[in-house]
Design an enzyme around this catalytic site. Structure first.
Site: not given
Length: 385
Positions: A181, A195, A197-198, A343-347
């Protein structure tokens, strides 16, 4: 300021309440051609005697100094068509080439963060700030192993794909996801934001699908730029299926609609999801060409607009439109919502947000102005090619 502070405090708590994610799961896999029956791996056969895998949550990411050669689990190389590992490699190659092209245009350098998870997966985020051309540019790769409630996956089904196939109501659905992304926010309001995303998704019930797209968000309308951008993706789509571009262009116009505003985030492009109506290898080739076309579709536009003169008022309009960008991403964007719920990495999830925006009360562009011209495009979809 008080409102902003309250939002920053409460938003993660809301996300935690929504979170319904367990750790890595037993491997019950089906083939990506949709015809082979599901089979149980050796790890699944011994799942009852092995300790539970570590959970995925806000603190389950382990930073690493050296990026691993592969973020997919090693045994993914030995299953079916290796689509998991193939898609990760495609994303890595695209990330490298796109970041290189952006650095060459800007003169700046991406900062890279890499991380892994004990149960498998991880990611590579690259962000550039303070550039001469781009105020903020990001490109993030992620590989995720996890599970979610059956009901959550079933409710996300769209366009006829049964994502929860093979899973009983009440059970958790083990899944794999890999995606790349990116969002690019130029300084000059005459240069558009872009933008893409694939992504590739599998459940351990044997269901797989692809999704993605590339879209453009200008603050000011240059019709030749829109013809170039849309023309490039029409060409890509036509290489694979003549019905793709009109279908996916319409889908983008619908998907990027800010419903509470009655206007789109930008001027579209292509968007598709739940795509598994043909052999996986064919869709993989289509996704690969889409990702590899980002440079040709976008870089020439920015190169042409990056040094144009602009006024303070035009910069303010760009900031207002970026406010709309934030509204869409936090309220409607599937990728953002999925990342927050799993629960992904916020940054990395919030990497897409611009550094600065404006939220003006009840703002309306002056009739007959360039701002009013493009606002009409946001409210009424146009055909560019």
């Amino acid at each position: 300021k008080k409102v902003v502070i309250a939002f920053r405090m409460s938003f993660p708590l809301v996300c935690v309440a929504l979170l319904g994610l367990s750790g890595a799961s037993p491997r019950i896999r089906g083939g990506v051609d949709g015809t082979r029956p599901s089979r149980v791996s050796s790890s699944a056969l011994h799942a009852t005697t092995e300790p539970a895998a570590p959970g995925i949550g806000w603190n389950s990411h382990q930073a690493v100094d050296k990026v691993p050669d592969m973020l997919c689990r090693p045994d993914d190389l030995n299953v079916d068509s290796n689509m998991r590992a193939k898609f990760e490699r495609m994303c890595r190659d695209a990330q490298n080439s796109i970041c290189k092209a952006i650095e060459e245009l800007d003169g700046g350098t991406f900062k890279e963060d890499a991380w892994v998870r004990e149960g498998g997966g991880g990611g590579i985020s690259r962000v550039m700030t303070g550039g001469s051309v781009f105020e903020k540019a990001g490109c993030s790769l992620s590989v995720v192993y996890g599970s979610m409630p059956y009901e959550a996956l079933a409710s996300a089904t769209e366009r006829g794909v049964d994502r929860a196939k093979g899973i009983k109501p009440g059970d958790r659905v083990p899944f794999f996801a890999c995606g790349l992304s990116s969002v690019m926010h130029p300084r000059n309001p005459m240069a558009p934001t872009m933008h893409f995303n694939y992504r590739y998704f599998e459940t351990d019930g044997g269901v797989w699908w692809f999704g993605g797209g590339t879209d453009i968000t200008p603050a000011y309308l240059f019709e030749e730029d829109m013809r170039h951008f849309h023309g490039k993706y029409k060409e890509v789509c036509d290489n694979h299926d003549k019905e793709f571009y009109p279908k996916f262009k319409k889908w983008a116009d619908e998907y990027f609609m800010i419903k509470h505003r009655g206007e789109t985030r930008g001027l579209g492009g292509i968007f598709f999801d739940d795509l598994n109506d043909r052999p996986a290898e064919e869709i993989f080739k289509f996704s690969t060409e889409c990702a590899n076309s980002v440079i040709d579709a976008y870089i020439p536009i920015v190169a042409k607009r990056k040094d144009m003169a602009f006024t303070d008022q035009q910069k303010e309009w760009q900031q207002i439109r970026r406010g709309r960008y934030v509204e869409f991403n936090l309220v409607y964007d599937r990728g953002t919502i999925f990342g927050l719920k799993t629960g992904g990495r916020i940054e990395s999830i919030l990497m897409s947000l611009p550094e600065t925006t404006r939220f003006e009360y009840d703002h309306h562009p002056v009739p007959g102005s360039p701002e009013a011209e493009i606002m009409d495009c946001f409210k009424n979809s146009r055909t560019w090619v």
